[in-house]
Every structure is written in structure tokens, then in C-alpha cells.
Write a protein that holds these residues in place. Structure first.
Motif, PDB file in Angstrom:
ATOM      1  N   TYR A 105       0.835  -1.206   0.000  1.00 51.53           N
ATOM      2  CA  TYR A 105       0.000   0.000   0.000  1.00 51.53           C
ATOM      3  C   TYR A 105       0.870   1.258   0.000  1.00 51.53           C
ATOM      4  CZ  TYR A 105      -3.395   3.500   1.486  1.00 51.53           C
ATOM      5  OH  TYR A 105      -4.175   4.623   1.567  1.00 51.53           O
ATOM      6  N   PHE A 123       2.140   1.577  -3.598  1.00 50.20           N
ATOM      7  CA  PHE A 123       1.159   1.721  -4.683  1.00 50.20           C
ATOM      8  C   PHE A 123      -0.185   2.258  -4.184  1.00 50.20           C
ATOM      9  CE2 PHE A 123       3.858  -2.064  -5.455  1.00 50.20           C
ATOM     10  CZ  PHE A 123       4.604  -1.574  -6.527  1.00 50.20           C
ATOM     11  N   ASP A 138      -1.507   5.074  -4.334  1.00 47.85           N
ATOM     12  CA  ASP A 138      -2.208   5.991  -5.237  1.00 47.85           C
ATOM     13  C   ASP A 138      -3.102   5.253  -6.223  1.00 47.85           C
ATOM     14  OD1 ASP A 138       0.117   4.881  -6.360  1.00 47.85           O
ATOM     15  OD2 ASP A 138       0.214   6.454  -7.881  1.00 47.85           O
ATOM     16  N   MET A 139      -2.927   3.923  -6.342  1.00 47.30           N
ATOM     17  CA  MET A 139      -3.739   3.133  -7.264  1.00 47.30           C
ATOM     18  C   MET A 139      -5.003   2.597  -6.601  1.00 47.30           C
ATOM     19  SD  MET A 139      -0.543   1.055  -9.009  1.00 47.30           S
ATOM     20  CE  MET A 139      -1.594   0.101 -10.094  1.00 47.30           C
ATOM     21  N   PRO A 196      -8.602   2.839  -5.247  1.00 44.20           N
ATOM     22  CA  PRO A 196      -9.697   3.778  -5.522  1.00 44.20           C
ATOM     23  C   PRO A 196     -10.423   4.206  -4.242  1.00 44.20           C
ATOM     24  CG  PRO A 196     -10.389   1.537  -5.990  1.00 44.20           C
ATOM     25  CD  PRO A 196      -8.934   1.458  -5.616  1.00 44.20           C
ATOM     26  N   GLN A 212      -7.552   5.834  -0.835  1.00 41.85           N
ATOM     27  CA  GLN A 212      -6.405   6.151  -1.692  1.00 41.85           C
ATOM     28  C   GLN A 212      -5.300   6.843  -0.879  1.00 41.85           C
ATOM     29  OE1 GLN A 212      -6.613   9.268  -4.862  1.00 41.85           O
ATOM     30  NE2 GLN A 212      -6.280   7.520  -6.225  1.00 41.85           N
ATOM     31  N   ALA A 258       1.665   7.425  -2.750  1.00 41.59           N
ATOM     32  CA  ALA A 258       2.695   6.446  -3.111  1.00 41.59           C
ATOM     33  C   ALA A 258       4.067   6.955  -2.681  1.00 41.59           C
ATOM     34  CB  ALA A 258       2.675   6.181  -4.608  1.00 41.59           C
TER      35      ALA A 258
END
Length: 647
Positions: free
Chosen positions: A148, A151, A153-154, A156, A160, A163
Motif C-alpha cells: 500500500y 502503490f 495511489d492506485m 480507488p 487512496q 505512493a
């Protein structure tokens, strides 16, 4: 729990790697004692606290690779080359961090190789050591958090995150005070080691045997004596052990066969041991080490945590003890045979062990000492009194006492690894903003409905707690769930105790009730039947946390009169419900009577301050419960009179 005295108990020559492991283990204990006593400062040396924590991990991580085989559960007969290499690399990486810390800490955010290279090494080797010590559950959770962080920012929606650059993340996690070298590791290295040393010395000098013998003498002659001995013994040692499963393994091998010989069904024998062992993690003063960490998280005195946790824990054991007694009455089970009772005079000669606990409480609550110093005082008391008086004619020798120092290091390795791993989780929460996002999401899902939020939080706690040791459970839940409860206005200490209770209930709640299943394997009983029986015996831990959230009087917060009234009515309520679940009071209860016992018991349990008019519910519950008790007593007397007339 591991052997607290591997050196003193060794009879054969130790291999070189075994000697190295013992040296590392002894150094862990000695370094922790020196820091707790402030020896570096007294000698004129000045260090960052993180340097001390890095030094402890520098000793613990190589020790893990020397003592824990790659395949969990296997016996360690030799150390393969790759474990020696891992031990050497981990020692070197953490030595670099320890001695170069003042320079490294200033270049973390510059992504300097001096910070991120040892960071990557330490994180990877820590995860592998953690896998060997505790299994995959905690490792997978940590990996999810690290993923997490990289990543986030990926993801939803509301969860969110920001990153992070992997080099920056590695250096931050390994060096910053919000990462591995953070609060959980500090509590483990400073406080918990001192208490584990105290427990190890108690075992090495005969103190553990004394308390088991004393419980046997005190409770053995009463009906269901074996079950009551299990409740007392497991409650006493469960608080220090730091693991419900370890406590089941340590005391269950003695108590479960004794309970079965006493006439209890195997699944009930296993269930009551599992519940008693799990409750030890909720019982002050140690609470499986969670008490010390809770005090740090809440920034309140340790004594405040102990006082708040005391009444719920006592009610937990009152409920368990009453059920043990009434189950014995229902099944017609008498006390332990005299042939299995220890002689009174030799047991009384061990009363000197009580001095250690008197000194511990005196130092904690009257002198206001730090917990680690109070534990060291108690440890010194155990050594001195056992050398003077001994127990059952045996005094410990110096080899045994010195072995306890190394033994303590061996025992705390798992706790140190868990604490360091918990630091990774807390570091991710801080650096990504996930903590705020998760709190917001839980509050939004709860929709402002307190009951719904509590139910959702309890479910999350039970799920996240499955398979994790006590300290890991508490750190995870204190960071993820407790803030959501505090956000909606719940007293902070009530929120933290709430998540601890439901996190620990994962130990006895199917489908993954690890403490119950461990006890079932010892008793050779069906696992699921043991789990559901454990839920019944431990019912109070599912109810009481909800009550102290709505009325902190059960946490001794409030006017003395209100607190006293809440304790008295709660005790009556616990007694009524426990009788209903056992199906027996002074005689077997009919289904209608059991329903009434539960109804009035719940009414009496609810504290007067829980909601407007709750005081009337309290009064009705107590009065109705007393009337039910009198009616059942009179019915029992009539049955006995009719039986006597028939004879």
C-alpha cells in the motif's frame, strides 16, 4: 513459551552455534537491563534511544536465524550456511545503523545509500525471521501494508494513499523513530524484557511450582477443584506469557489431563483452559505486555491502565470461576483426590515468593517507579529469597540463575520481532495517511450509529486478530480501529480496551480459534466443539466491553459511589448469566428459569450511567435476580426434603 532456562538445563556440550546463540540471548537481556537502570548515562555516555533499539535488534535478528529453523516446527540440530550468512548480514546491517545512526538519520530523505541499503536488508531479513517465529499471517499483513505504501495511489475511493519512493520508504522504515525503531520495539526492549526475566527467575527458582501447588491446595478440595486450579494458574501466568496459545501449551499439559481425570468432558476441559489462558492477556498488571504499550499510546500513567482494566478482567474470571463451579455441581464432580494434593508444610515454605509481588506493586503504585525498574526489583527479590529459603528443600545454583539471563533473551526474540514488525505497520500508517483514511471510512460506514460502529469494529477486531500474538493484535487494532471509536466520542482508554478484548476473543472464536484449538489438541477433543464451548465460557468478554464503552464506571472512571454501584450490580449480573449458561444454580434450571436468569442478569449488568433511566434497569435486574435465586434455593430444598422422605 520457550524454555526459560536453556543454559542451566543443558547437560550435553553445546555446539558452537548454540554457544553463540546463548551469548547473543544473554547480551539482549544485559543490554536491556543496563538501559533500564540508566547505566550509560551514569557512566557519562550519551546515545539516541533508537541506537539502543537498533542494538537490541542487532542481537535479536541474528539469534532468530541461529535458533529458528526455516521450516517452522522442525527441530534445530545444525545451522545451515544460509542461516549463518543471514545472521552475519543482519548483524552487520544493524551494527551499521547502531553506530552510524546520528549521520544516517539526517540523510533518510535524501535517499542516501547509507540509509536505504541497510534498510532493505533489515526489512527483508526481519520479515523472514518473523515468518519463522510466528507463521505467515503477520508477514502477509505487513507485506500488504508495504505494498500500500508503494502503490497506495492506485487504490480507488476514500482509502487512496500517497505512493512512496521505495528507497525513501526503506530508509524511513529502518531508521526513523516512527518505523521499526519505534514505540512497540521500545516497549518490548525496555519493559517486557524486564518482566520476562522476572518470570524466568520465578520459574527457575521454583516460584511457578509454588503457585501451582498453592492453587491446588487452595482449590483442590472443592467441587470441580481441577477446573478452578486451571482458572487460577492460567490466569496468573497468562498475563506474563504474552501469548494465549503459549499459555495453553505451557499450563494446559498439566491442567487439562487433571480436569479430564476429575470427570469433565474433554471438550469442556480444553475450553476452560483456553478461556483462562486467553483471559490472562486481559488481566493486569502485565496484560500480555499490552498494558505498557497502551500507556504509551494514550500518554497516560501505566497505573491508570492497570486500574481501568482491573474490573473488567476480574468480572471475566468471576464469570469463568462461577461456571466452573456450577458445571461441577451439575455433573456431580467432587474435588481433587487427596493422593494428588501436595503436602501443606512444604508449600507454605514458599510463601517468600509473595514478597516479590508485594515489592512489584509497592514500587509501581506507591513509589511510582517505571515498570521495568519495578520488575527488576521483584526479580532481585526472587533471587535473594530463593537463595536464602529455597523451595521444597531445593535452592537454585548460580548456573541456573545465569541460565535465566540467556533464557530470557531466547524467550523475548519472538516479541522483539513482532514489535519490530508492528513498527513497519505504524510507519506505513504515518507516512501514507492511511490511519486517517481508515478512521474516516469506519465512521462513515457506521453512519453515526454507535451500536453499528461497535459491532463493525468488533467484527474487524476478531478477523484481524486471528492467528496473531497478543502484542501484534493490540498494535494493529490500536492503530487501525481504536481511532475510529475515539472519533465518535468514546473514552480513549475504553476504545483501546474494547479493541484489545475483541482482538483477544479471536483466540476462542471459531472458525480460527487458535487457543481453543491448541487446547483441543492436548485434550484430544473435537476442535469446533471446543471452540463453541470456549465461547460460552468466555461470554463475558463479548458483553462487558460494550458496557464499559457506554459507561466508563466499569473502568473506575467516575464518582466513587457510581463506580462501586456499577461493580456490585455487574457482579450480580455476571453470576445470574453464568448460572443460566451452566443450566444450574442450586439445582438444574428449567428452560424458563434460564431465560429469566439471563434477562435479569443483563439488566443488572448494564451500568447505571449507560443511558437515561438505566439505574431502574439495574435495580430491577438485581431485585429480580435475588428473587430468582431465592426461588431456586427453596425449590432445591424441597427436592432434597422429598428425596429424604422417599428414602
Amino acid at each position: 513459551m520457550a524454555d526459560p532456562n536453556p543454559v542451566g538445563s543443558a547437560t550435553a556440550a553445546r555446539p558452537t552455534w548454540g554457544i553463540a546463540a546463548d551469548v547473543l540471548a544473554a547480551l539482549i537481556t544485559l543490554v536491556a537491563i543496563a538501559w533500564a537502570l540508566g547505566l550509560p548515562r551514569q557512566l557519562g555516555y550519551s546515545f539516541y534511544p533508537q541506537q539502543f533499539l537498533a542494538a537490541v535488534l542487532m542481537l535479536a535478528l541474528p539469534l532468530a536465524f541461529l535458533s529458528l529453523p526455516a521450516r517452522r516446527g522442525g527441530a534445530r540440530t545444525h545451522v545451515p550456511w544460509y542461516d549463518l550468512l543471514a545472521a552475519a548480514i543482519s548483524f552487520a546491517a544493524l551494527a551499521w545503523i547502531t553506530f552510524r545512526y546520528p549521520q544516517i538519520v539526517n540523510v533518510i530523505f535524501m535517499r542516501a545509500p547509507a540509509a536505504w541499503i541497510p534498510g532493505v536488508v533489515v526489512i527483508l531479513l526481519l520479515l523472514e525471521a518473523l515468518r519463522r517465529a510466528t507463521g505467515w499471517a503477520l508477514v502477509i499483513i505487513i507485506l500488504v501494508f508495504l505494498a500500500y505504501a508503494l502503490f497506495g495511489d492506485m487504490v480507488p475511493g476514500r482509502l487512496q494513499g500517497r505512493a512512496q519512493n521505495w528507497q525513501l520508504l526503506a530508509g524511513y522504515m529502518a531508521v526513523d523513530s516512527n518505523g521499526i525503531l519505534g514505540l512497540p520495539l521500545n516497549v518490548a526492549a525496555v519493559v517486557i524484557i524486564a518482566f520476562i526475566l522476572f518470570g524466568g527467575l520465578l520459574a527457575a527458582t521454583g516460584g511457578s511450582a509454588f503457585f501451582t501447588d498453592a492453587a491446588l491446595l487452595g482449590m483442590g478440595r472443592f467441587r470441580g477443584g481441577a477446573m478452578k486450579i486451571a482458572v487460577l494458574a492460567s490466569g496468573l501466568f497468562g498475563s506474563i506469557s504474552g501469548s494465549a496459545v503459549a499459555n495453553v501449551a505451557g499450563t494446559g499439559v498439566i491442567t487439562i489431563p487433571m480436569i479430564k481425570r476429575n470427570g469433565y468432558p474433554a471438550h469442556k476441559a480444553a475450553a476452560i483452559e483456553a478461556v483462562a489462558s486467553t483471559g490472562g492477556q486481559l488481566m493486569p498488571p502485565v496484560m500480555g505486555a499490552a498494558a505498557f504499550l497502551m500507556a504509551e499510546f494514550l500518554a497516560i500513567p501505566y497505573s491508570s491502565v492497570v486500574l481501568a482494566a482491573l474490573v473488567p478482567a476480574v468480572l471475566y474470571y468471576v464469570a469463568l470461576f462461577i461456571q466452573a463451579d456450577l458445571e461441577a455441581a451439575k455433573l456431580g464432580i467432587s474435588g481433587v483426590p487427596k493422593s494428588e494434593m501436595p503436602p501443606r508444610k512444604p508449600v507454605l515454605q514458599g510463601m517468600h515468593f509473595l514478597l516479590a509481588f508485594v515489592l512489584l506493586i509497592w514500587a509501581l503504585f506507591w513509589l511510582r517507579w517505571q515498570p521495568e525498574r519495578a520488575a527488576l526489583l521483584a526479580a532481585v527479590s526472587v533471587v535473594v529469597t530463593s537463595l536464602i529459603f529455597g523451595y521444597r528443600g531445593v535452592r537454585p545454583n548460580i548456573r541456573t540463575l545465569l541460565g535465566s539471563v540467556a533464557g530470557t533473551g531466547h524467550v523475548v526474540v519472538e516479541i522483539i520481532l513482532i514489535s519490530a514488525g508492528a513498527g513497519l505497520v505504524i510507519g506505513v500508517l504515518n507516512v501514507t495517511g492511511l490511519s486517517f483514511n481508515l478512521t474516516y471510512a469506519l465512521v462513515q460506514i457506521g453512519g453515526g450509529n454507535m451500536i453499528l460502529l461497535l459491532a463493525l469494529s468488533a467484527l474487524v477486531c476478531i478477523v484481524l486478530g486471528m492467528g496473531l500474538p497478543t502484542l501484534g493484535v493490540y498494535v494493529l487494532l490500536a492503530a487501525l480501529v481504536a481511532p475510529a471509536l475515539i472519533e465518535v466520542g468514546i473514552e480513549p482508554i475504553a476504545a483501546h480496551l474494547y479493541v484489545l478484548y475483541f482482538g483477544m476473543m479471536s483466540m476462542i472464536t471459531p472458525p480460527i480459534a487458535m487457543a481453543a484449538f491448541a487446547a483441543a489438541s492436548i485434550a484430544r477433543a473435537p476442535a469446533m466443539a471446543t471452540g463453541f464451548a470456549a465461547m460460552r465460557f468466555g461470554w463475558s468478554a463479548y458483553v462487558i466491553p460494550v458496557l464499559f464503552v457506554f459507561s466508563p464506571t466499569l473502568l473506575m472512571i467516575g464518582a466513587p459511589m457510581e463506580v462501586g454501584l456499577a461493580i456490585v450490580t455487574a457482579t450480580v449480573g455476571v453470576w445470574l448469566i453464568s448460572a443460566a449458561l451452566a443450566g444450574y444454580f442450586t439445582s438444574r434450571l428449567t428452560p424458563a428459569m434460564r431465560g429469566l436468569f439471563i434477562l435479569f442478569g443483563l439488566m443488572a449488568l448494564v451500568p447505571a450511567g449507560a443511558f437515561p433511566g438505566a439505574v431502574y434497569s439495574d435495580i430491577a435486574g438485581v431485585v429480580g435476580g435475588v428473587i430468582l435465586m431465592i426461588l431456586d434455593f427453596r425449590r432445591s430444598m424441597k427436592m432434597k426434603e422429598s428425596e429424604s422422605a422417599g428414602d
